[in-house]
Design a protein around this motif. Structure first.
Motif, PDB file in Angstrom:
ATOM      1  N   LEU A 151      75.867  32.926  41.401  1.00  0.00           N
ATOM      2  CA  LEU A 151      74.469  32.520  41.474  1.00  0.00           C
ATOM      3  C   LEU A 151      74.343  31.176  40.775  1.00  0.00           C
ATOM      4  N   SER A 152      73.617  30.294  41.386  1.00  0.00           N
ATOM      5  CA  SER A 152      73.452  28.961  40.820  1.00  0.00           C
ATOM      6  C   SER A 152      72.009  28.531  41.013  1.00  0.00           C
ATOM      7  N   GLN A 153      71.574  27.632  40.199  1.00  0.00           N
ATOM      8  CA  GLN A 153      70.215  27.148  40.367  1.00  0.00           C
ATOM      9  C   GLN A 153      70.209  25.845  41.144  1.00  0.00           C
ATOM     10  N   ILE A 154      69.042  25.490  41.619  1.00  0.00           N
ATOM     11  CA  ILE A 154      68.849  24.235  42.319  1.00  0.00           C
ATOM     12  C   ILE A 154      68.732  23.123  41.268  1.00  0.00           C
ATOM     13  N   LYS A 155      69.293  21.948  41.573  1.00  0.00           N
ATOM     14  CA  LYS A 155      69.178  20.821  40.652  1.00  0.00           C
ATOM     15  C   LYS A 155      67.706  20.519  40.399  1.00  0.00           C
ATOM     16  N   HIS A 156      67.394  20.136  39.202  1.00  0.00           N
ATOM     17  CA  HIS A 156      66.026  19.863  38.779  1.00  0.00           C
ATOM     18  C   HIS A 156      65.396  18.743  39.615  1.00  0.00           C
ATOM     19  N   ASN A 157      64.178  18.981  40.091  1.00  0.00           N
ATOM     20  CA  ASN A 157      63.358  18.007  40.831  1.00  0.00           C
ATOM     21  C   ASN A 157      63.946  17.542  42.163  1.00  0.00           C
ATOM     22  N   THR A 158      64.777  18.346  42.805  1.00  0.00           N
ATOM     23  CA  THR A 158      65.304  17.920  44.105  1.00  0.00           C
ATOM     24  C   THR A 158      64.348  18.279  45.229  1.00  0.00           C
TER      25      THR A 158
END
Length: 166
Positions: free
Chosen positions: A70-77
């Motif tokens: 599980l990974s998060q989306i890069k900030h403000n993309t």
């Protein structure tokens, strides 16, 4: 649920620790929440992620298991563009994860961005990469009060797919 084993974050630090745990318990499926929490001896962050991914890929092959990261989306993309549907380049450490993954999915709750255009219970697992087959996004109904998801019926599924593709 009696077959499920949850290993807390205090019980491992590295991809080598994950390997030992997987080989000990021999799960069919294992999941790591948030790859960036794993430590590496490499001083270069990108090289460290590549090292971890190589070790985790080896663990999958040696244990004949399915590993889910599980990974998060890069900030403000997503916030900065018109189309809010996540893509594989939005994923944190995306180029490294893309290199080693067979499949990649991104979760997408369109009601967060398009309240007037969609049902509040629409939820998607957006296919971002399918190495061994023709990928297909998964259309679901979310029910936050019951903390579950349900597959949609055929007619609504096509409507949801058309909306996602359009």
């Amino acid at each position: 649920l009696n077959r499920m084993k949850i290993i807390g974050p205090n019980e491992f630090n590295t991809a080598t620790d994950i390997h030992k745990i997987v080989m000990k318990y021999k799960p069919d499926i294992w999941c790591i929440d948030y790859l960036s929490l794993l430590q590496t001896n490499n001083r270069d962050a990108n090289a460290g992620v590549v090292d971890m991914m190589l070790q985790l890929k080896s663990t999958v092959h040696q244990s004949n298991s399915l590993g889910i990261l599980l990974s998060q989306i890069k900030h403000n993309t997503i916030e900065s563009r018109n189309n809010k549907i996540p893509t594989k380049s939005d994923i944190e450490w995306g180029s490294q994860v893309r290199q080693f993954s067979c499949n990649m999915y991104a979760t997408f709750y369109p009601n967060k961005y398009y309240r007037k255009d969609v049902s509040p219970n629409w939820y998607f697992l957006v296919d971002a990469k399918s190495r061994n087959s023709a990928g297909k996004s998964i259309c679901l109904h979310s029910n936050p009060k019951k903390c579950n998801f349900v597959e949609v019926e055929n007619d609504e599924e096509q409507f949801m797919r058309d909306w996602l593709d359009g």
